[in-house]
Enzyme design. Structure first.
Site, mmCIF file in Angstrom:
data_model
loop_
_atom_site.group_PDB
_atom_site.id
_atom_site.type_symbol
_atom_site.label_atom_id
_atom_site.label_comp_id
_atom_site.label_asym_id
_atom_site.label_seq_id
_atom_site.Cartn_x
_atom_site.Cartn_y
_atom_site.Cartn_z
ATOM 1 N N SER A 56 -18.660 48.498 -14.059
ATOM 2 C CA SER A 56 -18.359 48.133 -15.434
ATOM 3 C C SER A 56 -19.517 48.521 -16.360
ATOM 4 O O SER A 56 -19.762 49.706 -16.566
ATOM 5 C CB SER A 56 -18.034 46.633 -15.505
ATOM 6 O OG SER A 56 -17.432 46.301 -16.723
ATOM 7 N N ASP A 64 -6.346 46.886 -13.494
ATOM 8 C CA ASP A 64 -7.520 46.488 -14.275
ATOM 9 C C ASP A 64 -7.110 46.263 -15.726
ATOM 10 O O ASP A 64 -6.715 47.198 -16.423
ATOM 11 C CB ASP A 64 -8.598 47.583 -14.192
ATOM 12 C CG ASP A 64 -9.937 47.161 -14.779
ATOM 13 O OD1 ASP A 64 -9.980 46.181 -15.549
ATOM 14 O OD2 ASP A 64 -10.946 47.824 -14.464
ATOM 15 N N HIS A 101 -10.264 44.662 -11.911
ATOM 16 C CA HIS A 101 -11.538 45.204 -12.380
ATOM 17 C C HIS A 101 -12.640 45.114 -11.336
ATOM 18 O O HIS A 101 -13.649 45.792 -11.452
ATOM 19 C CB HIS A 101 -11.955 44.441 -13.646
ATOM 20 C CG HIS A 101 -13.134 45.017 -14.361
ATOM 21 N ND1 HIS A 101 -13.193 46.333 -14.772
ATOM 22 C CD2 HIS A 101 -14.320 44.456 -14.742
ATOM 23 C CE1 HIS A 101 -14.348 46.557 -15.386
ATOM 24 N NE2 HIS A 101 -15.046 45.441 -15.370
#
Length: 288
Positions: free
Chosen positions: A115, A233, A261
């Site tokens: 991320s 996600d 995610h």
């Protein structure tokens, strides 16, 4: 002024190669250093209460069998102690990663980023290409704001608030255990992090607009890249990976079905196999 190392011996992840390293005056970086071989720097995401261990606890034991895993708490997060007046932002987090490498005497590294950590990995590639061997990035940050991301901009600092956030990361909500929620909550409240939460969130959101990844530079990136994404996600949609695949000249992708995610948690065993196989094919592991 001396900087004291906090006592976190009650942290359930304490002991996973924990070390502290002076990386600048008044700055003590907390990190995990496990395994031997080529260095792989692990950069965590930006969720409330995140730490390197809370991001990578299912991955470091497996991956460290083949490579040297160095997982850091970025400045503003976890147990890393920062100097007064420390500034935060994409480039500041990248420079901190470089300071860690310098302090460890590491000239070049692979980077695995989740991320925000994936966003940092590509900014690292732009700013310090001579220090990079390759990138593995999951749910790469820096994408346009989604409803889920907008919710992360105003975190509710309670165990219930953290649980709600973590449940947006996964398809299988049973992975968000009481232990994990409690760990993230106490991490967010600890004496080196609680007063920085608003600052780091604001810096991340500012740079989404002020410092998007330079795709012109990335289109000339020569190192290998593996992009990993979960189909479900909702934090950073899988379209982010398709966008990067259209730019990066040496990028492969692995897409997990029934995965959100947090692919390194939700599909941990497969994730570890995929990453090790990819690194092995590029001569990075001890078995290659």
């Amino acid at each position: 002024m001396s900087t004291a190392i906090p006592d976190y011996a009650t942290d359930p992840f304490f002991g996973l190669g924990d070390e502290w390293l002076e990386t600048a005056p008044g700055e003590l970086t907390h990190y995990h250093d496990v395994g031997q071989g080529e260095p792989v720097l692990f950069l965590h995401g930006s969720g409330t209460g995140v730490t390197a261990a809370a991001n990578w606890w299912l991955n470091l034991p497996a991956l460290s069998a083949q490579v040297r895993c160095i997982a850091i708490d970025s400045i503003g997060y976890g147990q890393t102690v920062v100097a007064p007046g420390t500034e935060y932002g994409i480039r500041e987090w990248v420079r901190h990663a470089v300071r860690v490498l310098d302090a460890l005497g590491i000239e070049k590294t692979w980077i695995v980023g989740n991320s925000l950590g994936g966003w940092l990995a590509f900014q690292f590639a732009i700013d310090f290409p001579e220090r990079l061997l390759g990138i593995v990035s999951m749910g790469t940050g820096g994408a346009k704001l989604t409803k889920a991301l907008a919710g992360h901009s105003n975190p509710v600092l309670t165990e219930a608030g953290i649980r709600k956030t973590l449940e947006t990361f996964v398809v299988d909500k049973t992975l968000v255990t009481d232990e994990l929620v409690t760990l993230r909550y106490h991490s967010a409240l600890n004496d080196t992090a609680s007063d920085r939460l608003a600052e780091v969130v604001a810096a991340r959101d500012r740079d989404r607009e002020a410092l998007p990844l330079d795709f012109d530079v990335l289109s000339r990136l020569e190192v290998p890249v593996l992009l990993i994404h979960g189909v479900q996600d909702v934090v950073i949609p899988v379209s982010r990976t398709w966008e990067l695949l259209g730019v990066l000249p040496h990028a492969d992708a692995h897409i997990f079905s029934q995965c959100g995610h947090w692919s390194q948690v939700e599909r941990a065993e497969e994730f570890n196999r995929v990453v090790l196989a990819w690194l092995e094919q590029r001569g990075a592991t001890s078995s290659s």
